[in-house]
Design a protein around this motif. Structure first.
Motif: not given
Length: 129
Positions: A20, A33-38, A56
Motif C-alpha cells: 500500500t 502493481c496497485a491496479s491496472t493503472t497504478r 500487469t
C-alpha cells in the motif's frame, strides 16, 4: 495461547504488507502493481505510487506515459518514441530524488517503439544516439 496470538500477529502483518502506498518497504526499486493503472515503487524505504499506462503481472508498461508525469527511479532508462524523432523518457534527478517523464528530441526514434525495442540499450542504460 501465546502461540495462537503470535500466529495471528504474523499472518495479519504478512497479508498485503508493503503493498500500500506509504507503507514501509525494504527492497529498493522493487515494483508492484496497485491496479491496472497504478504502480508502486519502493523508494526511500516506503512504497510510492505512480500513474502507469498499463500495469500487469507486477510490471508497468510505460508506453503512453504522459509528458510531465512523475516517474519512479526504476523507469529512469525507459523511453517511448511518440513520433519519429521525438521521445518521452523518464529523467531522474539525484539532486531532488524525483523523476519526470519529459519529451525530447531523439534522432532515430520510430513512433510507437521504445528505445529498448530499437536496440539502444547497453549495460542497463538507454540512449537516443
Amino acid at each position: 495461547m501465546r502461540t495462537v496470538l503470535m500466529l495471528v500477529a504474523v499472518s495479519s502483518g504478512a497479508c498485503g504488507s508493503g503493498t500500500t502506498e506509504g507503507a514501509t518497504c525494504t527492497t529498493p526499486d522493487a515494483v508492484e502493481c496497485a491496479s491496472t493503472t497504478r504502480v508502486l515503487a519502493c523508494q526511500g524505504g516506503k512504497w510510492n505510487g505512480f500513474a502507469c499506462p498499463s500495469c500487469t503481472g507486477g510490471k508497468c508498461d510505460w508506453k503512453g506515459a504522459a509528458n510531465g508525469a512523475a516517474c519512479p527511479r526504476v523507469a529512469e532508462t525507459y523511453g517511448t518514441c511518440i513520433l519519429d524523432g521525438r521521445l518521452v523518457g523518464c529523467y531522474w534527478s539525484t539532486i531532488v530524488d524525483a523523476g519526470l517523464f519529459v519529451e525530447t528530441s531523439c534522432p532515430g526514434c520510430v513512433a510507437g517503439k521504445s528505445i529498448e525495442e530499437l536496440g539502444r540499450c547497453s549495460s542497463g542504460r538507454c540512449t537516443c544516439q
